[in-house]
Enzyme design. Sequence first.
Site, mmCIF file in Angstrom:
data_model
loop_
_atom_site.group_PDB
_atom_site.id
_atom_site.type_symbol
_atom_site.label_atom_id
_atom_site.label_comp_id
_atom_site.label_asym_id
_atom_site.label_seq_id
_atom_site.Cartn_x
_atom_site.Cartn_y
_atom_site.Cartn_z
ATOM 1 N N ARG A 141 -8.734 4.786 -5.669
ATOM 2 C CA ARG A 141 -9.941 4.011 -5.952
ATOM 3 C C ARG A 141 -10.332 4.069 -7.426
ATOM 4 O O ARG A 141 -11.280 3.419 -7.854
ATOM 5 C CB ARG A 141 -11.117 4.517 -5.087
ATOM 6 N N TYR A 144 -10.964 1.032 -9.874
ATOM 7 C CA TYR A 144 -12.263 0.363 -9.721
ATOM 8 C C TYR A 144 -13.384 1.290 -10.209
ATOM 9 O O TYR A 144 -14.185 0.909 -11.065
ATOM 10 C CB TYR A 144 -12.453 0.009 -8.248
ATOM 11 N N GLY A 147 -13.071 2.131 -13.909
ATOM 12 C CA GLY A 147 -13.267 0.886 -14.662
ATOM 13 C C GLY A 147 -14.755 0.568 -14.766
ATOM 14 O O GLY A 147 -15.272 0.239 -15.842
ATOM 15 N N ASN A 173 -23.156 -1.324 -0.820
ATOM 16 C CA ASN A 173 -22.455 -2.286 0.060
ATOM 17 C C ASN A 173 -23.326 -3.473 0.456
ATOM 18 O O ASN A 173 -24.361 -3.305 1.089
ATOM 19 C CB ASN A 173 -21.980 -1.594 1.340
ATOM 20 N N ARG A 185 -13.137 -5.957 3.712
ATOM 21 C CA ARG A 185 -14.343 -5.131 3.757
ATOM 22 C C ARG A 185 -14.825 -5.004 5.194
ATOM 23 O O ARG A 185 -14.544 -5.860 6.043
ATOM 24 C CB ARG A 185 -15.425 -5.703 2.842
ATOM 25 N N SER A 188 -17.017 -7.970 7.130
ATOM 26 C CA SER A 188 -16.242 -9.190 7.412
ATOM 27 C C SER A 188 -15.103 -8.878 8.381
ATOM 28 O O SER A 188 -14.861 -9.636 9.325
ATOM 29 C CB SER A 188 -15.733 -9.811 6.113
ATOM 30 N N ASN A 189 -14.407 -7.762 8.169
ATOM 31 C CA ASN A 189 -13.323 -7.399 9.102
ATOM 32 C C ASN A 189 -13.826 -7.328 10.539
ATOM 33 O O ASN A 189 -13.270 -7.953 11.439
ATOM 34 C CB ASN A 189 -12.768 -6.008 8.745
ATOM 35 N N PHE A 190 -14.892 -6.554 10.758
ATOM 36 C CA PHE A 190 -15.379 -6.336 12.131
ATOM 37 C C PHE A 190 -15.869 -7.648 12.763
ATOM 38 O O PHE A 190 -15.610 -7.919 13.929
ATOM 39 C CB PHE A 190 -16.514 -5.300 12.149
ATOM 40 N N PRO A 273 -15.143 7.508 0.704
ATOM 41 C CA PRO A 273 -16.370 8.316 0.647
ATOM 42 C C PRO A 273 -16.937 8.613 2.048
ATOM 43 O O PRO A 273 -16.938 7.749 2.912
ATOM 44 C CB PRO A 273 -17.336 7.438 -0.145
HETATM 45 P P1 NAD Z 1 -15.874 -11.139 -4.932
HETATM 46 O O1 NAD Z 1 -14.472 -10.622 -4.955
HETATM 47 O O2 NAD Z 1 -16.245 -12.106 -3.888
HETATM 48 O O3 NAD Z 1 -16.274 -11.762 -6.338
HETATM 49 C C1 NAD Z 1 -15.692 -11.405 -7.564
HETATM 50 C C2 NAD Z 1 -15.425 -12.677 -8.353
HETATM 51 O O4 NAD Z 1 -14.873 -12.349 -9.627
HETATM 52 C C3 NAD Z 1 -14.419 -13.599 -7.665
HETATM 53 O O5 NAD Z 1 -14.891 -14.933 -7.658
HETATM 54 C C4 NAD Z 1 -13.167 -13.446 -8.507
HETATM 55 O O6 NAD Z 1 -12.329 -14.581 -8.452
HETATM 56 C C5 NAD Z 1 -13.757 -13.193 -9.869
HETATM 57 N N1 NAD Z 1 -12.851 -12.488 -10.777
HETATM 58 C C6 NAD Z 1 -12.097 -11.382 -10.522
HETATM 59 N N2 NAD Z 1 -11.383 -11.030 -11.597
HETATM 60 C C7 NAD Z 1 -11.720 -11.923 -12.571
HETATM 61 C C8 NAD Z 1 -11.309 -12.104 -13.918
HETATM 62 N N3 NAD Z 1 -10.413 -11.270 -14.498
HETATM 63 N N4 NAD Z 1 -11.830 -13.127 -14.626
HETATM 64 C C9 NAD Z 1 -12.717 -13.995 -14.068
HETATM 65 N N5 NAD Z 1 -13.138 -13.871 -12.789
HETATM 66 C C10 NAD Z 1 -12.637 -12.854 -12.055
HETATM 67 O O7 NAD Z 1 -16.794 -9.833 -4.852
HETATM 68 P P2 NAD Z 1 -18.385 -9.707 -4.757
HETATM 69 O O8 NAD Z 1 -18.663 -8.881 -3.566
HETATM 70 O O9 NAD Z 1 -19.043 -10.997 -4.905
HETATM 71 O O10 NAD Z 1 -18.668 -8.791 -6.032
HETATM 72 C C11 NAD Z 1 -19.232 -9.294 -7.230
HETATM 73 C C12 NAD Z 1 -19.509 -8.137 -8.183
HETATM 74 O O11 NAD Z 1 -20.418 -7.211 -7.587
HETATM 75 C C13 NAD Z 1 -18.263 -7.342 -8.565
HETATM 76 O O12 NAD Z 1 -18.338 -7.001 -9.924
HETATM 77 C C14 NAD Z 1 -18.366 -6.098 -7.723
HETATM 78 O O13 NAD Z 1 -17.743 -4.995 -8.327
HETATM 79 C C15 NAD Z 1 -19.876 -5.902 -7.627
HETATM 80 N N6 NAD Z 1 -20.234 -5.137 -6.415
HETATM 81 C C16 NAD Z 1 -20.175 -5.710 -5.179
HETATM 82 C C17 NAD Z 1 -20.486 -4.951 -4.067
HETATM 83 C C18 NAD Z 1 -20.451 -5.535 -2.677
HETATM 84 O O14 NAD Z 1 -20.723 -4.799 -1.718
HETATM 85 N N7 NAD Z 1 -20.177 -6.783 -2.455
HETATM 86 C C19 NAD Z 1 -20.869 -3.611 -4.214
HETATM 87 C C20 NAD Z 1 -20.893 -3.068 -5.491
HETATM 88 C C21 NAD Z 1 -20.595 -3.837 -6.592
HETATM 89 N N1 UDP Z 2 -13.548 0.429 7.251
HETATM 90 C C1 UDP Z 2 -13.146 0.497 8.579
HETATM 91 N N2 UDP Z 2 -12.444 -0.554 9.101
HETATM 92 C C2 UDP Z 2 -12.131 -1.646 8.371
HETATM 93 C C3 UDP Z 2 -12.550 -1.728 7.020
HETATM 94 C C4 UDP Z 2 -13.254 -0.661 6.492
HETATM 95 O O1 UDP Z 2 -13.423 1.468 9.283
HETATM 96 O O2 UDP Z 2 -11.477 -2.558 8.938
HETATM 97 C C5 UDP Z 2 -14.331 1.545 6.693
HETATM 98 C C6 UDP Z 2 -13.795 2.100 5.375
HETATM 99 O O3 UDP Z 2 -12.827 3.090 5.614
HETATM 100 C C7 UDP Z 2 -15.064 2.656 4.757
HETATM 101 C C8 UDP Z 2 -16.171 1.716 5.248
HETATM 102 O O4 UDP Z 2 -15.623 1.059 6.391
HETATM 103 O O5 UDP Z 2 -15.319 3.957 5.246
HETATM 104 C C9 UDP Z 2 -16.603 0.686 4.229
HETATM 105 O O6 UDP Z 2 -15.449 0.031 3.748
HETATM 106 P P1 UDP Z 2 -15.487 -1.182 2.730
HETATM 107 O O7 UDP Z 2 -14.071 -1.455 2.355
HETATM 108 O O8 UDP Z 2 -16.276 -2.285 3.314
HETATM 109 O O9 UDP Z 2 -16.326 -0.660 1.486
HETATM 110 P P2 UDP Z 2 -16.340 0.693 0.632
HETATM 111 O O10 UDP Z 2 -15.378 1.706 1.206
HETATM 112 O O11 UDP Z 2 -15.938 0.277 -0.732
HETATM 113 O O12 UDP Z 2 -17.732 1.161 0.741
#
Ligand code: NAD
Ligand code: UDP
Length: 313
Positions: A141, A144, A147, A173, A185, A188-190, A273
């Site tokens: 991980r 990410y 980064g 999340n 994620r 969406s998976n469930f 985690p």
């Molecule tokens: P997502 O994957 O749907 O959206 C990310 C977008 O960034 C996509 O449209 C992708 O095509 C674009 N992208 C990726 N690499 C790129 C690049 N090099 N140049 C230009 N565009 C690029 O994910 P999301 O859930 O919408 O997440 C958006 C942001 O929020 C991300 O930075 C993510 O790290 C942050 N975030 C999301 C969550 C969450 O639970 N969804 C949690 C923590 C942080």
């Molecule tokens: N997870 C799971 N089944 C799945 C996808 C994810 O049990 O089909 C678990 C995963 O191991 C984690 C939690 O659900 O403990 C959240 O996963 P997700 O990938 O959504 O986000 P993150 O781990 O980055 O919080």
Amino acid sequence: MKKILVTGGAGFIGSHLCERLLNERNEVICLDNYFTGSKQNIAHLLSNPYFELIRHDVTMPIFLEVDEIYNLACPASPVHYQYNPIKTIKTSVMGAINMLGLAKRIHAKILQASTSEVYGDPDVHPQPESYWGNVNPIGIRSCYDEGKRCAESLFINYNKQNTVKIKIIRIFNTYGPRMHPNDGRVVSNFIVQALKNKPLTVFGNGSQTRSFQYVSDLVEGMIRMMGTRDKFTGPVNIGNPGEYKILELAQKIIKLTKSKSEIIFMPLPEDDPTQRKPDITIAKKELNNWNPKIPLEEGLQQTINYFKKSLNL
Ligand code: NAD
Ligand code: UDP
């Protein structure tokens, strides 16, 4: 009218943010390379004359004139960010450098979408912003997590050294309509598995916890954060403190979808985690009493309706 750039605007969160910013009568430029996002997410915005779409990769510099930048470009699902780890690091780090450079040059305010992953597998619970985290710097991980941690450091230092106006939010999340059905994620998976009456894949024994925030609550928090006084840079946690075991989430989704699916247990991914829950004291104080409004069941129902419709299930 403000001109606002949203990087990653064609993604799940970005598309909701673009929509909200347009509704509030801003001019919006959506920049995306469509790695995990899609034009479909923003197709309904294309007819708006104040909406502009640019195919671009944030690892390359770009020159635009805007007032504000929301930097969201980065794959967010573990499956996608682990697909090409080096590219993930480049997107976070070079993307931050390019966007901060742009913000500096044009005097724009810039918000970074950071993540609860900066806390890694936390041994402080719930997680306040003052906690430095427990991240494996060489684990699967880390592309990410590290980064995003490096991006936070870049933001803070552009603010200190170059007086760029910055905002950092740590997103917990988040789920809702327009999540990619195959992005791996958990929500969406469930939901997709339950709607197809296929087994729900719980990783490990399902006792690990997460706190799930509906996307409209996050977007509200992002916009409020952008509007805070210049001295307030964050980082600030934006998440819903309701905490659920993953097994509990699977059972809830089976019930809400009236699915015939069973639950199966699969190996827990490395460095997954064990617990996660935001301390949102600072967000409440600084973001004008911001508080997540959508309860889990309601948000899940909206998301289920979306997947039913978009996947014809
Ligand atoms: P997502 O994957 O749907 O959206 C990310 C977008 O960034 C996509 O449209 C992708 O095509 C674009 N992208 C990726 N690499 C790129 C690049 N090099 N140049 C230009 N565009 C690029 O994910 P999301 O859930 O919408 O997440 C958006 C942001 O929020 C991300 O930075 C993510 O790290 C942050 N975030 C999301 C969550 C969450 O639970 N969804 C949690 C923590 C942080
Ligand atoms: N997870 C799971 N089944 C799945 C996808 C994810 O049990 O089909 C678990 C995963 O191991 C984690 C939690 O659900 O403990 C959240 O996963 P997700 O990938 O959504 O986000 P993150 O781990 O980055 O919080």
